[in-house]
Design an enzyme around this catalytic site. Structure first.
Site: not given
Ligand code: DAT
Ligand code: MG
Length: 153
Positions: A52, A118, A129
């Site tokens: 992450y 994920h 990844e």
């Molecule tokens: P995704 O998992 O759809 O690729 P991401 O990469 O933007 O989404 O974020 C990774 C994870 O972080 C997501 O699955 C859940 C958490 N997350 C994302 N945006 C968030 C938010 N606004 N508040 C809390 N958790 C969040």
């Molecule tokens: Mg993501």
């Protein structure tokens, strides 16, 4: 047709704890995607932070790392045409409240921080990844006897 595109999926701790590994894996298989790697692991903090890394500055990052390392996950590599987009479409939007009906996150989720799965969000992140979680000898290239009924030439 790029039928051998690969992408990474992780059934997150909530998915494992709720007994939804089979359900989620099944949905990807039913779609026609083929698993070429899979294992159950508990992510170390180092691995979670690397995975992450792009979200390090987000306010939810500490809780995200805490959650993803809190219990075992199932990590897998799937193969199929336009693999990353096909998987993303199958799992739905990040926030289950905004996910389309029929998607995994819509069907089983209600909180953005407990969204079950994920999936890599692009071809580059998929490669990054997959290499982060799997060594080459943990991945199997295999031909499925049903391929001609799922994939056009
Ligand atoms: P995704 O998992 O759809 O690729 P991401 O990469 O933007 O989404 O974020 C990774 C994870 O972080 C997501 O699955 C859940 C958490 N997350 C994302 N945006 C968030 C938010 N606004 N508040 C809390 N958790 C969040
Ligand atoms: Mg993501």
């Amino acid at each position: 047709m790029a039928s051998n595109d690969r992408t990474l999926i992780i059934v997150k701790p909530d998915g494992v704890q709720r007994g939804l590994i089979g359900e989620i894996v099944s949905r990807l298989e039913r779609r026609g995607l083929k698993f070429v790697g899979m294992k159950l692991i508990t992510m170390s903090r180092e691995l979670a932070e690397e995975h992450y890394a792009g979200l390090r500055d987000k306010p939810f990052y500490p809780k995200l790392v805490e959650y993803i390392t809190s219990a075992p996950v199932v990590v897998g590599v799937v193969e199929g045409p336009n693999a990353f987009q096909t998987v993303r479409d199958t799992i739905g939007a990040t926030d289950p409240l905004k996910a389309a009906p029929g998607t995994v996150r819509f069907e089983f989720g209600i909180s953005i921080g407990r969204n079950l799965i994920h999936a890599s969000d692009g071809d580059e992140s998929a490669v990054r990844e997959i290499n982060l979680f799997f060594s080459p000898d943990e991945l199997s290239s295999w031909s499925r006897s049903t391929d001609t009924w799922i994939l056009e030439d």
